[in-house]
Design an enzyme around this catalytic site. Structure first.
Site, PDB file in Angstrom:
ATOM      1  CD1 TRP A 102      -2.271  -1.948   0.229  1.00 29.43           C
ATOM      2  CD2 TRP A 102      -3.155  -1.075   2.083  1.00 29.43           C
ATOM      3  NE1 TRP A 102      -3.426  -2.653   0.521  1.00 29.43           N
ATOM      4  CE2 TRP A 102      -3.985  -2.137   1.655  1.00 29.43           C
ATOM      5  CE3 TRP A 102      -3.520  -0.380   3.249  1.00 29.43           C
ATOM      6  CZ2 TRP A 102      -5.144  -2.512   2.332  1.00 29.43           C
ATOM      7  CZ3 TRP A 102      -4.666  -0.746   3.931  1.00 29.43           C
ATOM      8  CH2 TRP A 102      -5.477  -1.809   3.468  1.00 29.43           C
ATOM      9  CE  LYS A 103       4.705   1.168  -4.171  1.00 34.24           C
ATOM     10  NZ  LYS A 103       5.323   1.591  -5.430  1.00 34.24           N
ATOM     11  CB  SER A 148       2.958  -1.042 -14.163  1.00 35.08           C
ATOM     12  OG  SER A 148       3.465   0.223 -13.788  1.00 35.08           O
ATOM     13  N   GLY A 165       1.592  -2.711  -6.256  1.00 36.73           N
ATOM     14  CA  GLY A 165       1.505  -1.407  -5.604  1.00 36.73           C
ATOM     15  C   GLY A 165       0.145  -0.780  -5.854  1.00 36.73           C
ATOM     16  N   GLY A 166       0.073   0.104  -6.846  1.00 36.06           N
ATOM     17  CA  GLY A 166      -1.140   0.881  -7.123  1.00 36.06           C
ATOM     18  C   GLY A 166      -2.417   0.041  -7.167  1.00 36.06           C
ATOM     19  N   GLY A 169       5.089   1.961 -10.735  1.00 30.57           N
ATOM     20  CA  GLY A 169       4.239   3.141 -10.680  1.00 30.57           C
ATOM     21  C   GLY A 169       4.197   3.938 -11.974  1.00 30.57           C
ATOM     22  CG  HIS A 177       9.972  -1.049  -2.682  1.00 33.62           C
ATOM     23  ND1 HIS A 177      10.049   0.159  -3.334  1.00 33.62           N
ATOM     24  CD2 HIS A 177       8.933  -1.720  -3.229  1.00 33.62           C
ATOM     25  CE1 HIS A 177       9.068   0.210  -4.245  1.00 33.62           C
ATOM     26  NE2 HIS A 177       8.383  -0.921  -4.192  1.00 33.62           N
TER      27      HIS A 177
HETATM   28  P1  PGA Z   1       3.218  -0.563  -8.760  1.00 32.11           P
HETATM   29  O1  PGA Z   1       4.258  -0.762  -7.546  1.00 32.11           O
HETATM   30  O2  PGA Z   1       2.406  -1.832  -8.850  1.00 32.11           O
HETATM   31  O3  PGA Z   1       2.401   0.623  -8.382  1.00 32.11           O
HETATM   32  O4  PGA Z   1       4.039  -0.345  -9.997  1.00 32.11           O
HETATM   33  C1  PGA Z   1       4.857  -1.998  -7.299  1.00 32.11           C
HETATM   34  C2  PGA Z   1       5.788  -1.887  -6.124  1.00 32.11           C
HETATM   35  O5  PGA Z   1       6.416  -0.832  -5.939  1.00 32.11           O
HETATM   36  O6  PGA Z   1       5.906  -2.831  -5.320  1.00 32.11           O
END
Ligand code: PGA
Length: 253
Positions: free
Chosen positions: A10-11, A215, A236-237, A175, A97
């Site tokens: 989730w960052k 992504s 991530g997103g 991202g 990361h």
């Molecule tokens: P993302 O991020 O899916 O938004 O590209 C992946 C991650 O940083 O683990």
């Protein structure tokens, strides 16, 4: 057989109420669609670990931390230790990361010490590696990954390294909406597995789950996960939307 794993990172997103709502939306999606044999790990911001782990325990998924300190304990104001995470029942932690490497100056040496601390306290490391765009353009990506893996993991014994989950995350894909192609992902994952086989033996290399990150979304996960050496994803997103995340969880054929 290797585990299939989908982890959500989730960052630094969501305030408390939104985070709790998302957790319950994920529970609803999981209840409706199941997760099959896939191991699901959600990594929320550290202040939400307690709230999240209570919900996860009751619903068959796991919670991971996004980060923890390179030191074991002591006078390190503001830091959270691996031992603290363990004492709260947290089973996994993302280590290395690219955002930690870039914005917080984490070196391979720091990352290796975090791998050791995680293993000391029974926390499964989700170890991230990946090249930046310039390195790929210069065709140095294999060398970069070999170095990252050797610096962070090669000091481990066979048993210890078998506990590690590896996430290959090309930095240019994180991202950005630009995903590695299915062929690029498979090529690098097979390379990572061959490095592990050379160092630790074929048996060990076949046991380690290698996730793809960058992504990865509800539209492309099925194609990426269909590759022999892609054992799941670090998301991530798309992990911030319950429907998308659980679609990804169920993208294995
Ligand atoms: P993302 O991020 O899916 O938004 O590209 C992946 C991650 O940083 O683990």
């Amino acid at each position: 057989m290797r585990k299939r794993i989908v982890a959500g990172n989730w960052k630094m997103n969501k305030n408390f109420q939104d985070a709790e709502d998302l957790m319950f939306e994920i529970v609803d999606e999981i209840t409706e669609n199941g997760i099959g044999e896939t191991e699901v790990i959600i990594c929320p911001p550290s202040v939400y670990l307690e709230m999240s782990s209570d919900i996860a325990v009751e619903n068959g998924f796991m919670i991971g931390a996004q980060n923890f300190s390179q030191w074991d304990s002591g006078a390190y104001t503001g830091e959270v230790s691996a031992s603290m995470l363990h004492s709260m029942g947290i089973s996994h932690a993302i280590i290395g990361h690219s955002e930690r490497r870039t914005y917080f100056g984490e070196t391979d040496k720091i990352i290796a010490s975090k791998v050791d601390l995680a293993l000391k306290y029974g926390i499964t490391p989700i170890y991230c590696c990946g090249e930046v765009l310039a390195e790929r353009k210069a065709e140095k990506h294999f060398d970069v990954i070999r170095t990252q893996l050797s610096e962070a993991l090669f000091h481990l014994g066979k048993e210890a390294v078998s506990q590690v989950i590896i996430a290959y995350e090309p930095v240019w894909a994180i991202g950005t909406g630009v995903t590695a192609s299915s062929a690029q992902a498979q090529e690098m994952h097979a390379f990572i597995r061959s490095i592990l086989a050379d160092k630790f033996g074929d048996d060990v290399s076949q046991e380690i789950s290698i996730l793809y990150g960058g992504s990865c979304n509800a539209q492309n996960a099925e194609e990426l996960f269909a590759n022999t050496d892609v054992d799941g994803g670090l998301i991530g997103g798309a992990s911030l939307k319950a429907v998308d995340f659980v679609t990804i969880v169920n993208s294995f054929k």
